[in-house]
Write an enzyme that holds these catalytic residues in place. Structure first.
Site, PDB file in Angstrom:
ATOM      1  N   TYR A  71       8.603 -53.388  54.451  1.00  0.00           N
ATOM      2  CA  TYR A  71       9.580 -52.332  54.776  1.00  0.00           C
ATOM      3  C   TYR A  71       8.914 -50.954  54.822  1.00  0.00           C
ATOM      4  CZ  TYR A  71      13.542 -55.379  55.190  1.00  0.00           C
ATOM      5  OH  TYR A  71      14.399 -56.334  55.663  1.00  0.00           O
ATOM      6  N   ASP A 108      17.051 -48.341  62.202  1.00  0.00           N
ATOM      7  CA  ASP A 108      15.984 -47.343  62.378  1.00  0.00           C
ATOM      8  C   ASP A 108      16.425 -45.888  62.275  1.00  0.00           C
ATOM      9  OD1 ASP A 108      17.168 -46.852  64.918  1.00  0.00           O
ATOM     10  OD2 ASP A 108      15.785 -48.208  65.944  1.00  0.00           O
ATOM     11  N   HIS A 123      24.052 -53.352  59.895  1.00  0.00           N
ATOM     12  CA  HIS A 123      22.959 -53.998  59.149  1.00  0.00           C
ATOM     13  C   HIS A 123      22.254 -53.043  58.181  1.00  0.00           C
ATOM     14  CE1 HIS A 123      22.645 -57.387  62.406  1.00  0.00           C
ATOM     15  NE2 HIS A 123      23.655 -57.547  61.588  1.00  0.00           N
ATOM     16  N   THR A 191      20.848 -55.908  73.044  1.00  0.00           N
ATOM     17  CA  THR A 191      20.930 -56.904  71.973  1.00  0.00           C
ATOM     18  C   THR A 191      20.867 -58.296  72.579  1.00  0.00           C
ATOM     19  OG1 THR A 191      22.190 -57.811  70.126  1.00  0.00           O
ATOM     20  CG2 THR A 191      23.488 -56.812  71.888  1.00  0.00           C
ATOM     21  N   VAL A 217      17.442 -55.880  79.730  1.00  0.00           N
ATOM     22  CA  VAL A 217      16.381 -56.208  80.683  1.00  0.00           C
ATOM     23  C   VAL A 217      16.432 -57.674  81.101  1.00  0.00           C
ATOM     24  CG1 VAL A 217      14.788 -54.376  79.986  1.00  0.00           C
ATOM     25  CG2 VAL A 217      14.739 -56.568  78.783  1.00  0.00           C
ATOM     26  N   ALA A 234      17.191 -49.528  78.936  1.00  0.00           N
ATOM     27  CA  ALA A 234      18.277 -48.661  78.477  1.00  0.00           C
ATOM     28  C   ALA A 234      17.981 -47.180  78.713  1.00  0.00           C
ATOM     29  CB  ALA A 234      18.530 -48.920  76.986  1.00  0.00           C
TER      30      ALA A 234
HETATM   31  P1  OAD Z   1      16.572 -58.737  69.504  1.00  0.00           P
HETATM   32  O1  OAD Z   1      15.119 -58.475  69.328  1.00  0.00           O
HETATM   33  O2  OAD Z   1      17.069 -60.091  69.144  1.00  0.00           O
HETATM   34  O3  OAD Z   1      16.985 -58.488  71.016  1.00  0.00           O
HETATM   35  C1  OAD Z   1      16.607 -57.325  71.696  1.00  0.00           C
HETATM   36  C2  OAD Z   1      17.279 -57.354  73.051  1.00  0.00           C
HETATM   37  O4  OAD Z   1      16.957 -56.139  73.725  1.00  0.00           O
HETATM   38  C3  OAD Z   1      16.832 -58.490  73.974  1.00  0.00           C
HETATM   39  O5  OAD Z   1      17.977 -59.073  74.574  1.00  0.00           O
HETATM   40  C4  OAD Z   1      15.960 -57.796  75.012  1.00  0.00           C
HETATM   41  O6  OAD Z   1      16.052 -58.412  76.291  1.00  0.00           O
HETATM   42  C5  OAD Z   1      16.578 -56.411  75.051  1.00  0.00           C
HETATM   43  N1  OAD Z   1      15.664 -55.325  75.449  1.00  0.00           N
HETATM   44  C6  OAD Z   1      14.354 -55.177  75.176  1.00  0.00           C
HETATM   45  N2  OAD Z   1      13.894 -54.022  75.644  1.00  0.00           N
HETATM   46  C7  OAD Z   1      14.936 -53.387  76.244  1.00  0.00           C
HETATM   47  C8  OAD Z   1      15.104 -52.138  76.898  1.00  0.00           C
HETATM   48  N3  OAD Z   1      14.097 -51.278  77.043  1.00  0.00           N
HETATM   49  N4  OAD Z   1      16.329 -51.838  77.385  1.00  0.00           N
HETATM   50  C9  OAD Z   1      17.372 -52.705  77.253  1.00  0.00           C
HETATM   51  N5  OAD Z   1      17.269 -53.904  76.638  1.00  0.00           N
HETATM   52  C10 OAD Z   1      16.079 -54.238  76.127  1.00  0.00           C
HETATM   53  O7  OAD Z   1      17.355 -57.583  68.703  1.00  0.00           O
HETATM   54  P2  OAD Z   1      18.871 -57.555  68.194  1.00  0.00           P
HETATM   55  O8  OAD Z   1      19.765 -58.219  69.175  1.00  0.00           O
HETATM   56  O9  OAD Z   1      19.157 -56.165  67.824  1.00  0.00           O
HETATM   57  O10 OAD Z   1      19.117 -58.284  61.906  1.00  0.00           O
HETATM   58  O11 OAD Z   1      18.776 -58.439  66.900  1.00  0.00           O
HETATM   59  C11 OAD Z   1      19.912 -58.597  66.105  1.00  0.00           C
HETATM   60  C12 OAD Z   1      19.542 -58.675  64.657  1.00  0.00           C
HETATM   61  O12 OAD Z   1      18.565 -59.708  64.478  1.00  0.00           O
HETATM   62  C13 OAD Z   1      18.854 -57.452  64.089  1.00  0.00           C
HETATM   63  O13 OAD Z   1      19.755 -56.435  63.723  1.00  0.00           O
HETATM   64  C14 OAD Z   1      18.146 -58.000  62.916  1.00  0.00           C
HETATM   65  C15 OAD Z   1      17.571 -59.259  63.513  1.00  0.00           C
HETATM   66  O14 OAD Z   1      17.334 -60.281  62.623  1.00  0.00           O
HETATM   67  C16 OAD Z   1      18.834 -58.108  60.617  1.00  0.00           C
HETATM   68  O15 OAD Z   1      17.740 -57.716  60.248  1.00  0.00           O
HETATM   69  C17 OAD Z   1      19.970 -58.417  59.715  1.00  0.00           C
END
Ligand code: OAD
Length: 251
Positions: A71, A108, A123, A191, A217, A234
Site C-alpha cells: 500500500y 486513488d 471501496h 470499469t 476502451v 476516458a
Molecule cells: P479493472 O482493472 O478491472 O478494469 C479497468 C477497466 O478500464 C477495463 O474495462 C478497461 O478496459 C478500462 N480502461 C482501461 N484504460 C481505459 C481508459 N484510458 N479509458 C477508459 N477505459 C479504460 O478496474 P475496476 O473495474 O475499477 O477493488 O476494478 C474494480 C475493482 O476490482 C477495484 O475497485 C478493485 C479491484 O479488485 C478493490 O480493491 C476492492
C-alpha cells in the site's frame, strides 16, 4: 486509440443533457491516463500480484508488513500522478448541475484532486487509515512508512479500503442506493464491471427505465445493456462529449 465516431458522442451528449438525475460510476480505467495502474488490464495489478496475499483481512493478519509495503508503494506511485481531463470534466459537470452523484470504485483520490467535492468512494480511499481495534481514523498526507500504529490505543492501523471478503460500508452503500433510485441516467467510465456490488449499479438504473452510457476502451459485461457504448479513452472521450454538450446548448 481514436475516439469513437461523432454520432455516438452526440448521442451520449443528448442523453446527458436530457437527464434529470445523472449519476456516474467510475473504475480504474478513468485513472489509467493519469498513469495509475488498472487491476485487470495487460499491466494490471492483479496480473502481477496475488490479491489474496495483499488485499484480504487474512493477508493483513498473516503479514501486516507485506501488506503495508504494497500500500505504501501504491501511495508513493499515486502521489506522483495528476488528474486527467476525464476527472476534471466530471468535476465540472457536477458544478454545472449535469452530474448529481459521483460513485467511484477507485481509492486513488484523483476525483477529489480534480475538484469533485462529494465523491462516494465505495471501496474506500488509499490515503485514509483506520485502527484495527478502536474507532480512530486519520488522513495521510504522505506515504506510510513501516506498519503504522494507532496513536490512541497502540493497535495496528490498516488502510481504510475494502478488501476481498469484506462488506462495503453500510452508510456509503445506503447513499449509493438512494442516488441510484433517483437516477434516470448512469455514465459508467473505465470499469470492467466484474466486481459486485458496483457492477450491478448501472443495471439498477436501467431496470427503472434509465439510460446507461458506457465509456471504455473495450466491451465489458455491461455493454449489452448500455444504450450508448462510447469506445475510447476516458481522457479523450469525456472532453469530446463535453464539447458536443456545449454545441447542443448553442454555447
Ligand atoms: P479493472 O482493472 O478491472 O478494469 C479497468 C477497466 O478500464 C477495463 O474495462 C478497461 O478496459 C478500462 N480502461 C482501461 N484504460 C481505459 C481508459 N484510458 N479509458 C477508459 N477505459 C479504460 O478496474 P475496476 O473495474 O475499477 O477493488 O476494478 C474494480 C475493482 O476490482 C477495484 O475497485 C478493485 C479491484 O479488485 C478493490 O480493491 C476492492
Amino acid at each position: 486509440m481514436p475516439v469513437t465516431d461523432m454520432e455516438t458522442i452526440v448521442r451520449a451528449a443528448e442523453v446527458i443533457v436530457s437527464a434529470r438525475h445523472m449519476v456516474a460510476l467510475t473504475g480504474a480505467g478513468i485513472s489509467q491516463e493519469s498513469d495509475v495502474p488498472t487491476f485487470r488490464g495487460n499491466d494490471g495489478l492483479w496480473r502481477q500480484y496475488d490479491p489474496m496475499e495483499l488485499a484480504t483481512p487474512e493477508a493483513f493478519k498473516r503479514d501486516p508488513g507485506l501488506v503495508w509495503e504494497w500500500y505504501s508503494w501504491r501511495q508513493g506511485l499515486i502521489a506522483n500522478c495528476r488528474p486527467n481531463p476525464a476527472h476534471t470534466t466530471l468535476a465540472r459537470w457536477a458544478r454545472d448541475g449535469l452530474l448529481k452523484a459521483l460513485i467511484t470504485q477507485n481509492v486513488d483520490g484523483l476525483h477529489e484532486r480534480a475538484g469533485s467535492e462529494d465523491v462516494i468512494e465505495v471501496h474506500g480511499n488509499l490515503w485514509r487509515v483506520r485502527c484495527t481495534e478502536c474507532d480512530y481514523r486519520a488522513h495521510l498526507s504522505a506515504p506510510a512508512s513501516g506498519v503504522p500504529e494507532c496513536p490512541e490505543c497502540g493497535a495496528l492501523l490498516r488502510p481504510d479500503v475494502v478488501w476481498f471478503g469484506e462488506a462495503l460500508d453500510a452508510a456509503v452503500l445506503a447513499r449509493v442506493w438512494q442516488e441510484l433510485h433517483l437516477a434516470d441516467a448512469c455514465i459508467v467510465i473505465g470499469t470492467s464491471a466484474v466486481v459486485y456490488p458496483a457492477a450491478q449499479f448501472p443495471a439498477t438504473v436501467k431496470s427503472q427505465g434509465g439510460a446507461v452510457i458506457e465509456v471504455n476502451v473495450e466491451e465489458t459485461p455491461l455493454t449489452p445493456i448500455a444504450d450508448v457504448h462510447v469506445r475510447g479513452r476516458a481522457g479523450e472521450v469525456l472532453p469530446a462529449i463535453d464539447r458536443a454538450i456545449a454545441a447542443l446548448r448553442g454555447q
